[in-house]
Scaffold this active site. Structure first.
Site, PDB file in Angstrom:
ATOM      1  N   GLU A  33       0.729  -1.157   0.093  1.00 38.41           N
ATOM      2  CA  GLU A  33       0.127   0.155  -0.066  1.00 38.41           C
ATOM      3  C   GLU A  33       0.681   1.414   0.092  1.00 38.41           C
ATOM      4  O   GLU A  33       0.599   2.273  -0.524  1.00 38.41           O
ATOM      5  CB  GLU A  33      -0.863  -0.049   1.234  1.00 38.41           C
ATOM      6  CG  GLU A  33      -2.062  -1.189   1.091  1.00 38.41           C
ATOM      7  CD  GLU A  33      -3.055  -0.981  -0.060  1.00 38.41           C
ATOM      8  OE1 GLU A  33      -2.833  -0.059  -0.654  1.00 38.41           O
ATOM      9  OE2 GLU A  33      -3.744  -1.958  -0.409  1.00 38.41           O
ATOM     10  N   TYR A 116      -6.772   6.235   3.787  1.00 41.03           N
ATOM     11  CA  TYR A 116      -6.860   5.369   2.822  1.00 41.03           C
ATOM     12  C   TYR A 116      -6.197   4.016   3.324  1.00 41.03           C
ATOM     13  O   TYR A 116      -6.552   2.844   3.191  1.00 41.03           O
ATOM     14  CB  TYR A 116      -6.232   5.696   1.548  1.00 41.03           C
ATOM     15  CG  TYR A 116      -5.958   4.473   0.521  1.00 41.03           C
ATOM     16  CD1 TYR A 116      -7.052   3.767  -0.244  1.00 41.03           C
ATOM     17  CD2 TYR A 116      -4.548   4.057   0.491  1.00 41.03           C
ATOM     18  CE1 TYR A 116      -6.773   2.827  -0.896  1.00 41.03           C
ATOM     19  CE2 TYR A 116      -4.280   2.880   0.003  1.00 41.03           C
ATOM     20  CZ  TYR A 116      -5.327   2.263  -0.831  1.00 41.03           C
ATOM     21  OH  TYR A 116      -5.331   1.199  -1.565  1.00 41.03           O
ATOM     22  N   ASP A 134      -9.688   5.813  -2.846  1.00 40.01           N
ATOM     23  CA  ASP A 134      -8.416   6.399  -3.440  1.00 40.01           C
ATOM     24  C   ASP A 134      -8.849   6.961  -4.783  1.00 40.01           C
ATOM     25  O   ASP A 134     -10.270   7.255  -4.992  1.00 40.01           O
ATOM     26  CB  ASP A 134      -7.494   5.361  -3.794  1.00 40.01           C
ATOM     27  CG  ASP A 134      -7.990   4.163  -4.830  1.00 40.01           C
ATOM     28  OD1 ASP A 134      -9.150   4.404  -4.923  1.00 40.01           O
ATOM     29  OD2 ASP A 134      -7.363   3.593  -5.533  1.00 40.01           O
TER      30      ASP A 134
END
Length: 348
Positions: A33, A116, A134
């Site tokens: 991520e 996020y 996102d």
DNA sequence: AAGGCGGGGTG
DNA sequence: CACCCAGCCTT
């Protein structure tokens, strides 16, 4: 079929086979991520592989030198991601004894992790129904529901987060979140989305209104500033050069570079010796110089255009804090420096 | 609320 | 050329 059912069905057929899709290990998901923030999969993928190879566990990353972490990150940009990743790895390894926090609110506390990323890790690794928002999600939701609230306004951020939260599939939040993002990346693309074969074509508001191409709405364009930067590439007879770490707050923090002179206008090759910054820098040292690139290299960042020149300066001796030219490639550098080091024929 | 922060890809 | 990308942090 409802929105989430369509998405998860679509996902099961169309999802790309990515290395972090077969694990719930929070360390791997976290790495993926952070690396993929503001980054296309194709660009980030080799970095993900390099990180899990070099640092297979959070302890390996925590025990690494920051300089080595930055070196592995070189070329990916947004280097604060690497520094924060390393900081948080040390925190997890030492303070949390290697156990990654398992709830959204605790994950969010880690440096470098925002809404996020906390939502992604919590949903994928721990099945917590936290909605990811996102760039893909903004696009899909704004089009499907016909929402024209600017996605980068505080109103828009709240509105889309709330909407995403009401839509989430609580029985399988991780796959649902990834399905929504993957749908945005492959199907509901920014340009030329595949509306003619879209499984949501019958209920997409933007498609019916014919304004798919104008959504999502985003305010304000980032303005680009121009700078002229002159790197001084010293070469001594004993094959040393000067290389220094950037300690200032802004761009390329903690990366290494050749001594740098920023000028408002281009530094002309015939005016090199007389420029006040040059004369004050050299202070009576004898040298010969030449310009490596007569045409300025324009290094384009999202918010700066850097008109770049490399000056080759040959001197007899350099001070003790100089480094061996043969060691140049071991330092983390901006990509514009890294490319130069690769291309230039240094005497070694 | 606004701006800074990389580098690569696309139309 | 403009815009986008599995965003976050600081001010």
């Amino acid at each position: 079929m409802d929105f989430k059912k369509v998405l998860t069905n679509w996902y099961s057929v169309n999802k790309r086979d990515l290395p972090w899709r077969n694990t719930k290990n929070p360390y791997f998901i976290w790495l993926s991520e952070i690396i993929m923030q503001q980054t296309q999969i194709k660009q980030g993928l080799p970095y993900y592989e390099a990180f899990i190879t070099n640092y297979p566990t959070v302890f390996d990353l925590a025990n690494a030198e920051e300089q080595d972490v930055l070196k592995l990150w070189q070329g990916l940009g947004y280097y604060s991601r690497a520094r924060n990743l390393h900081t948080s790895a040390k925190y997890v390894a030492k303070d949390l004894k290697g156990v990654f926090p398992n709830a959204y609110s605790d994950i969010l506390k880690l440096k470098g992790i925002g809404d996020y990323t906390a939502s992604a890790i919590a949903s994928i690794c721990f099945d917590e129904p936290t909605a990811v928002v996102d760039g893909n999600v903004y696009r899909v939701l704004s089009r499907y529901f016909g929402i024209d609230t600017p996605i980068n306004s505080s109103k828009g951020i709240k509105e889309f987060k709330h909407l995403a939260t009401t839509l989430i599939d609580a029985s399988n939040p991780g796959d649902y979140n990834q399905a929504l993002m993957e749908f945005g990346a492959i199907q509901c693309k920014p340009k030329n989305p595949n509306c003619n074969v879209c499984p949501l074509m019958n209920s997409c508001v933007a498609l019916q209104k014919g304004n798919v191409d104008s959504l999502p709405i985003k305010l304000k364009k980032t303005k680009v500033t121009k700078k002229h930067i002159n790197f001084l590439v010293f070469m001594s007879s004993d094959k040393r050069t000067l290389f220094e770490q950037r300690t200032t707050k802004g761009i390329w923090q903690k990366l290494y570079q050749f001594p740098l002179i920023e000028t408002e206008d281009a530094l002309p090759s015939d005016g090199f010796k007389t420029h006040p910054k040059i004369t004050s820098y050299f202070n009576d040292i004898e040298y010969e110089y030449s310009l490596y690139n007569t045409k300025e290299l324009i290094h384009k960042l999202s918010h700066q255009h850097l008109y770049t020149k490399f000056w080759i300066i040959e001197v007899d001796k350099l001070p003790k804090n100089s480094i061996l030219i043969s060691k140049l490639k071991t330092y983390p550098t901006p990509i514009v420096i890294g490319n130069f080091i690769e291309e230039f024929s240094f005497p070694i």
